[in-house]
Design a protein around this motif. Structure first.
Motif, mmCIF file in Angstrom:
data_model
loop_
_atom_site.group_PDB
_atom_site.id
_atom_site.type_symbol
_atom_site.label_atom_id
_atom_site.label_comp_id
_atom_site.label_asym_id
_atom_site.label_seq_id
_atom_site.Cartn_x
_atom_site.Cartn_y
_atom_site.Cartn_z
ATOM 1 N N UNK A 71 -13.096 9.169 15.322
ATOM 2 C CA UNK A 71 -12.628 8.260 14.285
ATOM 3 C C UNK A 71 -11.545 7.286 14.723
ATOM 4 N N UNK A 72 -11.201 7.255 15.990
ATOM 5 C CA UNK A 72 -10.078 6.428 16.446
ATOM 6 C C UNK A 72 -10.218 4.974 16.002
ATOM 7 N N UNK A 73 -11.387 4.384 16.117
ATOM 8 C CA UNK A 73 -11.584 2.986 15.748
ATOM 9 C C UNK A 73 -11.575 2.725 14.258
ATOM 10 N N UNK A 74 -11.721 3.768 13.448
ATOM 11 C CA UNK A 74 -11.783 3.614 11.997
ATOM 12 C C UNK A 74 -10.418 3.771 11.320
ATOM 13 N N UNK A 75 -9.414 4.204 12.054
ATOM 14 C CA UNK A 75 -8.109 4.468 11.460
ATOM 15 C C UNK A 75 -7.522 3.200 10.841
ATOM 16 N N UNK A 76 -6.942 3.331 9.664
ATOM 17 C CA UNK A 76 -6.268 2.214 9.018
ATOM 18 C C UNK A 76 -6.788 1.929 7.631
ATOM 19 N N UNK A 77 -6.270 0.841 7.064
ATOM 20 C CA UNK A 77 -6.632 0.398 5.722
ATOM 21 C C UNK A 77 -7.652 -0.726 5.841
ATOM 22 N N UNK A 78 -8.719 -0.649 5.060
ATOM 23 C CA UNK A 78 -9.824 -1.591 5.129
ATOM 24 C C UNK A 78 -10.066 -2.210 3.761
ATOM 25 N N UNK A 79 -10.467 -3.495 3.764
ATOM 26 C CA UNK A 79 -10.672 -4.213 2.515
ATOM 27 C C UNK A 79 -11.855 -5.161 2.662
ATOM 28 N N UNK A 80 -12.679 -5.226 1.630
ATOM 29 C CA UNK A 80 -13.815 -6.142 1.596
ATOM 30 C C UNK A 80 -13.549 -7.186 0.518
ATOM 31 N N UNK A 81 -14.203 -8.329 0.647
ATOM 32 C CA UNK A 81 -14.098 -9.351 -0.383
ATOM 33 C C UNK A 81 -12.991 -10.344 -0.117
ATOM 34 N N UNK A 82 -12.610 -11.058 -1.180
ATOM 35 C CA UNK A 82 -11.662 -12.161 -1.042
ATOM 36 C C UNK A 82 -10.216 -11.787 -1.340
ATOM 37 N N UNK A 116 -22.006 -4.348 4.288
ATOM 38 C CA UNK A 116 -20.859 -4.949 3.615
ATOM 39 C C UNK A 116 -19.717 -4.970 4.610
ATOM 40 N N UNK A 117 -19.130 -6.148 4.817
ATOM 41 C CA UNK A 117 -18.083 -6.282 5.833
ATOM 42 C C UNK A 117 -16.711 -5.961 5.253
ATOM 43 N N UNK A 118 -15.923 -5.241 6.039
ATOM 44 C CA UNK A 118 -14.538 -4.911 5.711
ATOM 45 C C UNK A 118 -13.648 -5.405 6.831
ATOM 46 N N UNK A 119 -12.484 -5.888 6.463
ATOM 47 C CA UNK A 119 -11.492 -6.276 7.475
ATOM 48 C C UNK A 119 -10.355 -5.271 7.442
ATOM 49 N N UNK A 120 -9.729 -5.072 8.597
ATOM 50 C CA UNK A 120 -8.635 -4.114 8.698
ATOM 51 C C UNK A 120 -7.346 -4.769 8.204
#
Length: 149
Positions: free
Chosen positions: A39-50, A142-146
């Protein structure tokens, strides 16, 4: 987290009790350790949309948390260790396994009402974003940004 994932979690957990979701035994602890290493690459807060990250998250000493009052419909989630939290549910990541160019995460989720196992397909993108897929046939995702790590 996309609206469909939130709905999937809400609908799935409605029929189960929290005790059933938490009764996992010793094998879950072992698979949790394996999941955490993947899960190392998934760590953090993620958000989709505007929405802007600052509208959904607040930063604290232990990392990001959902801003109060929590927007239960925010397409957002936080991965910390082997935990994945959405605005409505808290999940333990039981396993992470390759599924083609994606990863299949098996989550043990609970909310204020019940608990349930949820399967999620995700992939880290080369630009640092993440895509969540509805199923194996979903080619768009669905795309999410960190927002933070």
């Amino acid at each position: 987290m996309s609206f469909s994932m939130l709905e999937e979690i809400k609908m799935g957990v409605a029929g189960f009790t929290i005790a059933a979701g938490l009764g996992l035994g010793l094998s879950a602890a072992a698979s949790g350790a394996m999941a955490q290493s993947s899960l190392a690459g998934y760590q953090g807060a993620w958000l989709s949309g505007t929405a802007e990250c600052a509208e959904v998250y607040s930063s604290g000493g232990k990392g990001a948390s959902f801003k109060k009052p929590v927007d239960i419909f925010a397409p957002a989630f936080i991965v910390s260790g082997n935990r994945l939290r959405t605005p409505q549910a808290s999940c333990r990541i039981k396993s992470v396994r390759p599924n083609g160019d994606r990863q299949r995460l098996v989550l043990d989720c609970a909310n204020a009402v019940a608990g349930n196992e949820v399967r999620v397909l995700m992939a880290l993108e080369t630009d640092g974003s993440l895509k969540r897929y509805f199923n194996e046939q979903d080619t768009t995702g669905t795309e999410y940004r960190r927002c933070s790590q």
